[in-house]
Design an enzyme around this catalytic site. Structure first.
Site, PDB file in Angstrom:
ATOM      1  N   THR A 179       0.875  -1.170   0.000  1.00 40.06           N
ATOM      2  CA  THR A 179       0.000   0.000   0.000  1.00 40.06           C
ATOM      3  C   THR A 179       0.914   1.223   0.000  1.00 40.06           C
ATOM      4  O   THR A 179       2.012   1.168   0.539  1.00 40.06           O
ATOM      5  CB  THR A 179      -0.913   0.061   1.240  1.00 40.06           C
ATOM      6  N   GLU A 323      -5.418  -4.408   0.679  1.00 42.92           N
ATOM      7  CA  GLU A 323      -5.556  -5.492   1.662  1.00 42.92           C
ATOM      8  C   GLU A 323      -6.645  -6.486   1.287  1.00 42.92           C
ATOM      9  O   GLU A 323      -6.773  -7.538   1.910  1.00 42.92           O
ATOM     10  CB  GLU A 323      -5.898  -4.886   3.047  1.00 42.92           C
ATOM     11  N   LYS A 433     -12.332  15.887  14.086  1.00 44.09           N
ATOM     12  CA  LYS A 433     -13.057  15.770  15.355  1.00 44.09           C
ATOM     13  C   LYS A 433     -13.164  17.141  16.001  1.00 44.09           C
ATOM     14  O   LYS A 433     -12.182  17.676  16.469  1.00 44.09           O
ATOM     15  CB  LYS A 433     -12.340  14.791  16.279  1.00 44.09           C
ATOM     16  N   TRP A 438     -17.814  14.148  14.819  1.00 41.52           N
ATOM     17  CA  TRP A 438     -17.070  14.000  13.575  1.00 41.52           C
ATOM     18  C   TRP A 438     -17.592  14.913  12.472  1.00 41.52           C
ATOM     19  O   TRP A 438     -18.804  15.055  12.294  1.00 41.52           O
ATOM     20  CB  TRP A 438     -17.180  12.554  13.074  1.00 41.52           C
TER      21      TRP A 438
HETATM   22  P1  ADP Z   1      -3.281   3.390  -1.623  1.00 42.48           P
HETATM   23  O1  ADP Z   1      -4.062   4.226  -2.590  1.00 42.48           O
HETATM   24  O2  ADP Z   1      -3.121   4.044  -0.278  1.00 42.48           O
HETATM   25  O3  ADP Z   1      -2.114   2.702  -2.189  1.00 42.48           O
HETATM   26  P2  ADP Z   1      -5.354   1.465  -1.886  1.00 42.48           P
HETATM   27  O4  ADP Z   1      -5.288   1.497  -3.320  1.00 42.48           O
HETATM   28  O5  ADP Z   1      -5.414   0.181  -1.184  1.00 42.48           O
HETATM   29  O6  ADP Z   1      -4.176   2.186  -1.237  1.00 42.48           O
HETATM   30  O7  ADP Z   1      -6.491   2.445  -1.455  1.00 42.48           O
HETATM   31  C1  ADP Z   1      -7.568   2.021  -0.716  1.00 42.48           C
HETATM   32  C2  ADP Z   1      -8.337   3.214  -0.248  1.00 42.48           C
HETATM   33  O8  ADP Z   1      -8.757   4.005  -1.358  1.00 42.48           O
HETATM   34  C3  ADP Z   1      -9.615   2.827   0.445  1.00 42.48           C
HETATM   35  O9  ADP Z   1      -9.398   2.477   1.782  1.00 42.48           O
HETATM   36  C4  ADP Z   1     -10.445   4.092   0.277  1.00 42.48           C
HETATM   37  O10 ADP Z   1     -10.116   5.052   1.258  1.00 42.48           O
HETATM   38  C5  ADP Z   1     -10.005   4.607  -1.072  1.00 42.48           C
HETATM   39  N1  ADP Z   1     -10.979   4.208  -2.099  1.00 42.48           N
HETATM   40  C6  ADP Z   1     -10.939   3.141  -2.910  1.00 42.48           C
HETATM   41  N2  ADP Z   1     -12.008   3.108  -3.724  1.00 42.48           N
HETATM   42  C7  ADP Z   1     -12.767   4.181  -3.409  1.00 42.48           C
HETATM   43  C8  ADP Z   1     -14.013   4.704  -3.881  1.00 42.48           C
HETATM   44  N3  ADP Z   1     -14.708   4.125  -4.855  1.00 42.48           N
HETATM   45  N4  ADP Z   1     -14.468   5.836  -3.302  1.00 42.48           N
HETATM   46  C9  ADP Z   1     -13.793   6.447  -2.317  1.00 42.48           C
HETATM   47  N5  ADP Z   1     -12.615   6.005  -1.836  1.00 42.48           N
HETATM   48  C10 ADP Z   1     -12.108   4.888  -2.370  1.00 42.48           C
END
Ligand code: ADP
Length: 549
Positions: A179, A323, A433, A438
């Site tokens: 990630t 994940e 917060k 929130w």
């Molecule tokens: P990173 O971008 O940090 O490498 P990921 O690709 O695993 O990690 O990103 C996952 C995160 O992206 C999710 O936990 C969420 O916050 C965001 N995300 C993924 N798809 C969507 C969506 N359709 N709308 C809003 N947020 C999203």
């Protein structure tokens, strides 16, 4: 023991090559459009497997890739896991120090690299002890000027086109992805054979991202990002035609691939589709082959769904995480909503959607209680299932923080409506917060970005003595914006929609919002670079909490 063979990727490939030998795989490379059949693909991945054996890759070894979406990268997708090794796709957009950390943490033995990315990898590898002993193969038929690397075609050339694929245990690690780590070092996620098998089967269902043998599938989401949302595997299981858009595709490349190859389903992040929409508006492009456009990674704007609806393309809004292998939800319309009017349907389709079959979820509030499914209460989304990891690679500290009793605490704050559609209102770390309650930074951002004078907006919580945190908006105005009145216009807009205590204490203007390697707003960088307590001290209202509303 009854139960048959383990759940591994190999049968998907076997079936596709045997039953659909003439199905096509098309790839845009720096040499133009290349195409071949499943049958030739199957021969080449056997050659690659033999070459990896000869090189000395053994079961459990990790093999890295530093590549865009193309046929050679796709060859590693089945070959590396099917010999029992582990495919580690590295995100080339990460900063050098993260690449060094990742390569070292994963203990990669060999890295496949694109010609266009070789200079970037060479920079990261120069004088970096993390790269000691790692060899490179360049995805080309010739050598690289930037890096000492064997050309891929020479690497596989002369090797046999058959391979005795072993019977693997389903717990064998098959893939790996980090990630991007908006805070601290990236965290590694391993995908076992069973996780990838399960993800393929779960996303093939009508409630996932269904495909058939007459589909033409173009993953635009990079293959270095969570296996291009699993689409290379799903498309193979469905025996669909594959189209890979190659290095750094621009909207014109994508539009012409859709038109010329008859793409029926494609997937990517919203910014990619904004670019395509603009290109299609200004050029004569035929999108009529396209049935489905999958949008994920960040929230799909409602206006995007409408735009594609008007052109007969169904947008499927999806949410997922590294994940989770990664697809978690898809916003399909439940059949009971089919009779509803368009706007009601859109309300549901614009949410992140319904869990795909095979997963379970809970939504937990600050008091450790499950929230009501009323579309109002929000809490952190927890998920579990066969595609969801239960740990981070070599990171017990992070594992302890993010997992509990087999559940992944996603860090996404959501509401769930009566129908079970989830809507992401924030990241847990970004939720603001104020006075013990929130405030959703995402809602404020979307409202601000709806102003025509704003091109980007990010809202972060700034520490405040009395209220814990107060929101501050960082805004990038469009070139045409009348900046002298923008502050007031934005505040009027927010005032009409949100309670007083939600309103930002300050609006700051930037030329650009800092982004992560996956193109999302980096709130960490905004906080580090711009947020300052003085922004809120003087201005916080007396009633910055709901009780005083
Ligand atoms: P990173 O971008 O940090 O490498 P990921 O690709 O695993 O990690 O990103 C996952 C995160 O992206 C999710 O936990 C969420 O916050 C965001 N995300 C993924 N798809 C969507 C969506 N359709 N709308 C809003 N947020 C999203």
């Amino acid at each position: 023991m009854p139960g048959g063979t383990d759940q591994t990727l190999r049968p998907f490939l076997w079936r596709a090559a045997k039953l659909y030998p003439d199905q096509e795989i098309v790839s845009r490379t720096h040499q133009g459009i290349e195409r071949y059949t499943y049958s030739e693909y199957s021969d080449r991945i056997a050659q690659l497997a033999n070459a990896l054996d000869e090189y000395g890759i053994e079961r459990g070894d990790r093999v890295g890739t530093f590549c865009w979406n193309h046929h050679r990268h796709f060859e590693t997708y089945f070959s590396v896991p099917s010999i029992g090794a582990q495919l580690h796709t590295i995100n080339p957009l990460l900063p050098d120090e993260h690449i060094q950390y990742i390569v070292d943490n994963a203990d990669d033995q060999l890295i496949f690299v694109d010609p266009s990315l070789a200079p970037k990898l060479a920079d990261a590898a120069t004088d970096a002890p993390e790269f000691d002993g790692i060899d490179f193969v360049v995805m080309d038929d010739r050598e690289s000027d930037a890096l000492d690397a064997t050309p891929y075609e020479a690497f596989i050339d002369g090797h046999g086109t058959t391979y005795e694929w072993p019977d693997l245990d389903e717990t064998q690690p098959a893939g790996m992805c980090y990630t991007s780590g908006t805070t601290g070092n990236p965290k590694g996620v391993e995908y076992t054979q069973k996780m990838l098998w399960s993800h393929t089967m779960m996303t093939l269902t009508p409630q996932g991202l269904p495909m058939e043998d007459d589909d033409v599938v173009m993953p635009v989401v990079p293959m270095f990002h969570v296996n291009a949302w699993g689409m290379p595997f799903t498309a193979t299981a469905a025996a669909a035609k594959h189209v890979y858009p190659g290095p750094s595709p621009d909207p014109k490349d994508l539009a012409h691939l859709i038109e010329n190859e008859g793409v029926t389903i494609t997937a990517g992040v919203p910014t990619v589709w904004l670019g395509l929409m603009e290109y299609v508006e200004n050029n004569d492009i035929d999108l009529s082959s396209l049935d489905t456009l999958v949008v994920g990674g960040s929230a799909a704007p409602e206006s995007m769904i409408r735009w594609f609806d008007n052109r007969g393309v169904e947008v499927l809004h999806a949410w997922g995480m590294t994940e989770m292998s990664p697809i978690g939800t898809v916003a399909h319309l439940k059949s009971e909503l089919e009779e509803e009017d368009y706007e009601t349907q859109l309300d549901h389709r614009a949410k992140q959607g319904l869990l795909i079959p095979g997963l379970e979820m809970r939504v937990i509030d600050e008091n450790d209680e499950e929230v009501a499914w009323d579309g109002e209460e929000f809490g952190e989304l927890w998920v579990r299932g066969p595609t969801v990891t239960t740990e981070y690679f070599k990171r017990p500290d992070a594992t302890e923080e993010d997992f509990e009793d087999g559940w992944l605490k996603t860090g996404d704050v959501v509401t769930v409506d009566e129908e079970g559609y989830i809507k992401i209102v924030d990241r847990a770390k970004d939720v603001i917060k104020s006075g013990g309650e929130w405030i959703s930074s995402v809602e404020l951002e979307n409202a601000i970005m709806a102003h025509e004078g704003v091109s980007e907006a990010a809202v972060v919580g700034v520490p405040h003595e009395k209220w814990q945190e107060r929101p501050v908006a960082f805004v990038v105005p469009t070139t045409a914006a009348a900046t002298e009145t923008l502050d007031e216009e934005i505040m009027d807009l927010l005032r009409s929609e949100y309670p007083k205590w939600w309103l930002p204490d300050a609006i700051e203007y930037l030329d650009e919002i800092p982004k992560t390697a996956t193109g999302k707003f980096s709130k960490k960088d905004i906080r580090d670079q711009y947020s300052d307590q003085s922004l809120v001290e003087a201005t916080a209202p007396e009633d910055a909490a709901p009780d005083n509303e």
